[in-house]
Structure formats: structure tokens, C-alpha cells
Design a protein around this motif. Structure first.
Motif, PDB file in Angstrom:
ATOM      1  N   GLN A  69      25.799  47.757 134.866  1.00 30.23           N
ATOM      2  CA  GLN A  69      27.155  47.796 134.703  1.00 30.23           C
ATOM      3  C   GLN A  69      27.867  46.798 133.650  1.00 30.23           C
ATOM      4  OE1 GLN A  69      28.676  47.054 138.576  1.00 30.23           O
ATOM      5  NE2 GLN A  69      28.579  49.116 139.292  1.00 30.23           N
ATOM      6  N   ALA A  70      26.976  45.699 133.545  1.00 30.93           N
ATOM      7  CA  ALA A  70      27.323  44.654 132.433  1.00 30.93           C
ATOM      8  C   ALA A  70      27.285  45.295 130.921  1.00 30.93           C
ATOM      9  CB  ALA A  70      26.545  43.350 132.547  1.00 30.93           C
ATOM     10  N   MET A  71      25.857  45.975 130.708  1.00 28.78           N
ATOM     11  CA  MET A  71      25.538  46.555 129.716  1.00 28.78           C
ATOM     12  C   MET A  71      26.559  47.477 129.236  1.00 28.78           C
ATOM     13  SD  MET A  71      21.574  46.361 130.091  1.00 28.78           S
ATOM     14  CE  MET A  71      21.296  46.971 128.240  1.00 28.78           C
ATOM     15  N   ALA A  72      27.000  48.510 130.209  1.00 33.60           N
ATOM     16  CA  ALA A  72      27.889  49.403 129.786  1.00 33.60           C
ATOM     17  C   ALA A  72      29.227  48.847 129.437  1.00 33.60           C
ATOM     18  CB  ALA A  72      27.886  50.673 130.863  1.00 33.60           C
ATOM     19  N   LEU A 131      22.125  39.360 136.311  1.00 36.64           N
ATOM     20  CA  LEU A 131      23.566  39.452 135.713  1.00 36.64           C
ATOM     21  C   LEU A 131      23.862  37.906 134.865  1.00 36.64           C
ATOM     22  CD1 LEU A 131      25.767  41.635 135.332  1.00 36.64           C
ATOM     23  CD2 LEU A 131      26.797  40.407 137.472  1.00 36.64           C
ATOM     24  N   LEU A 132      23.216  37.014 135.957  1.00 39.41           N
ATOM     25  CA  LEU A 132      23.626  35.645 135.484  1.00 39.41           C
ATOM     26  C   LEU A 132      22.589  35.214 134.329  1.00 39.41           C
ATOM     27  CD1 LEU A 132      24.010  33.742 138.920  1.00 39.41           C
ATOM     28  CD2 LEU A 132      25.737  34.316 137.275  1.00 39.41           C
ATOM     29  N   GLU A 133      21.390  35.832 134.366  1.00 42.27           N
ATOM     30  CA  GLU A 133      20.430  35.677 133.350  1.00 42.27           C
ATOM     31  C   GLU A 133      21.239  36.278 132.139  1.00 42.27           C
ATOM     32  OE1 GLU A 133      15.715  36.433 132.221  1.00 42.27           O
ATOM     33  OE2 GLU A 133      16.524  36.570 134.240  1.00 42.27           O
ATOM     34  N   TYR A 134      21.476  37.516 132.243  1.00 51.80           N
ATOM     35  CA  TYR A 134      22.073  38.199 131.095  1.00 51.80           C
ATOM     36  C   TYR A 134      23.049  37.463 130.238  1.00 51.80           C
ATOM     37  CZ  TYR A 134      24.705  42.102 128.824  1.00 51.80           C
ATOM     38  OH  TYR A 134      25.014  42.992 127.650  1.00 51.80           O
ATOM     39  N   ILE A 187      27.603  32.438 127.145  1.00 49.43           N
ATOM     40  CA  ILE A 187      28.802  32.412 127.599  1.00 49.43           C
ATOM     41  C   ILE A 187      29.031  32.041 129.294  1.00 49.43           C
ATOM     42  CG2 ILE A 187      29.580  33.923 125.907  1.00 49.43           C
ATOM     43  CD1 ILE A 187      29.415  36.319 127.718  1.00 49.43           C
ATOM     44  N   LEU A 188      27.869  31.839 129.732  1.00 51.41           N
ATOM     45  CA  LEU A 188      27.858  31.562 131.026  1.00 51.41           C
ATOM     46  C   LEU A 188      28.202  30.075 131.834  1.00 51.41           C
ATOM     47  CD1 LEU A 188      27.284  32.568 134.336  1.00 51.41           C
ATOM     48  CD2 LEU A 188      25.013  32.190 133.644  1.00 51.41           C
TER      49      LEU A 188
END
Length: 240
Positions: A91-94, A181-184, A190-191
Motif C-alpha cells: 500500500q505504501a509503494m502504491a 513499513l517503518l523500514e521502508y 523521513i521517519l
């Protein structure tokens, strides 16, 4: 500001979102509220989502991307805060692909980290007003009248999954989905992670980050921190 808010169930995302909206002129975009609104209005997306939800299924990613993307496009010229989506790496990539096309990619992801025993107590004390999504907590944000929504006067309810056994299962599933997701987002630099046991401990960390990163002044133009004082000095020199 184009912000994504992450955190365990019961970590206080709603509380922090409300504070950021009030203090920094940010529009909150919550996936759950968007779904409810579109279903209530009978939009095409809402009808499709409702069919999946009626069968206990997740709303497909492409539907959620369209829903979120349309809302973000309407708020393109505003600061916005995204809550509730994405929940998975796919979902994050999309979502990133969609945001990049419109030139408004995420520039900050805030992860709220609260001890699990604190979260468990919070969900045991949590009551909600389903139509609006308003959340109350008997410990720190109680309704004016017990069991009654402050705005509408309607009855509050408990979520079916707000119990210790189901909570532990939800938490395990959440960790499995969120860690990639956190690793991404960490790889994209930006985290940030804000730690604390209470919302009052966590919010100053968020406020300091927003002030430093986006060069904004705190609420009501009041200088409260050393970071703000330095920023104000810089802004003053630049305007001279």
C-alpha cells in the motif's frame, strides 16, 4: 507539511492528530472517516467498499488508493496529515506512486511508540461515537456525561475488539505489517519515532520536529522552546 501518522492500535494517533490540526493548520485525512463518508453518500467507491465490508473483507488496495488520492488532490495546496493508510508495504509503494504523480510526496512519517501495557489500559477505557468517529477515554478524555457523545447526545459504544485477548492478536498482526513499513520509510530518511507513556509526553516531541523541519512558529506565535527562538532569530535576520 505532508505527514503520515503511524502507531500501534490505541497509541493515541487521534489525540495527536487533533493537536496538530489545531496548532499547525493541518487537514487530517483519515481512511476510516473517508470510507464512512463515501458509503453514506453512496458514491461509486463507497458502494464498492460497502460490499467488501459487508462480507467482512478488507477494502481492496486500488479502491483505497483511489479514495485517498482523490482526497489528497482536493487538499493539494494545504498541509495534510494522513492517518489509517497505508498499513502495508504494498500500500505504501502504491500510495507513493500516486503522490509522486501529483507532485506531493510524503515528507515526514511520525511513528508513535507507547508501552503495550499503557495501550492495553487505554483500550479498556475507550468509548467511541461510531457515526462521527469521535473517541473518548475514561482516563484522560472522558465525555461530559458518561456514555454520551458530547456533540450529538447519542450513546457511545465499545468496539467489539477492545478486550485483552483480541488486542494481543491485533498487536501481533500490526507489528508484522508495520515493521517493513517503518523500514521502508526509514530508508527514505523521513521517519521519526516519538516515545512516551502519555500524549502529553509525546506531543512536545512532535511539535519540536515540525518547527525544526518546516520552519514554522509555534501556536499563537508564542516562542516556547530554544529551537523556536533560534528559528525566530533566523527568520528575523532574513527579513531585515
Amino acid at each position: 507539511m505532508r505527514i503520515l501518522l503511524l502507531g500501534n492500535p490505541g497509541a493515541g494517533k487521534g489525540t495527536q492528530s487533533s493537536r496538530m490540526q489545531k496548532n499547525f493548520n493541518i487537514t487530517a485525512i483519515t481512511s476510516g472517516n473517508l470510507l464512512r463518508q463515501n458509503i453514506a453518500k453512496g458514491t461509486t467507491v463507497g458502494k464498492i467498499a460497502a460490499k467488501h465490508m459487508e462480507h467482512g473483507e478488507f477494502v481492496p488496495d486500488d479502491i483505497m488508493i483511489e479514495l485517498i488520492g482523490d482526497e489528497l488532490q482536493r487538499n493539494k495546496r494545504q498541509n495534510w496529515l494522513l492517518d489509517g493508510f497505508p498499513r502495508t508495504i504494498n500500500q505504501a509503494m502504491a500510495l507513493d506512486d500516486n503522490l509522486n504523480l501529483s507532485g506531493q510526496s510524503l515528507n515526514l512519517v511520525i511513528n508513535l511508540q507507547v508501552p503495550e501495557e499503557v495501550i492495553l489500559q487505554r483500550i479498556m477505557d475507550r468509548w467511541i461515537h461510531v457515526p462521527s468517529g469521535r473517541v473518548y477515554n475514561l482516563s484522560y478524555n472522558p465525555p461530559k456525561i458518561h456514555g454520551i457523545d458530547d456533540v450529538t447526545g447519542e450513546k457511545l459504544t465499545k468496539r467489539d475488539d477492545d478486550n485483552p485477548e483480541i488486542f494481543k492478536i491485533r498487536l501481533q498482526k500490526h507489528h508484522a505489517l508495520t515493521e517493513p513499513l517503518l523500514e521502508y520509510y526509514n530508508k527514505r530518511n523521513i521517519l521519526i519515532t516519538c516515545n512516551g507513556r502519555t500524549s502529553d509526553e509525546i506531543y512536545p516531541q512532535i511539535e519540536s520536529e515540525l518547527i525544526a523541519r518546516f520552519k514554522v512558529i509555534s501556536p499563537n506565535n508564542q516562542v516556547k522552546t530554544s529551537t523556536e527562538k533560534n528559528l525566530l532569530k533566523v527568520a528575523t535576520r532574513e527579513n531585515l
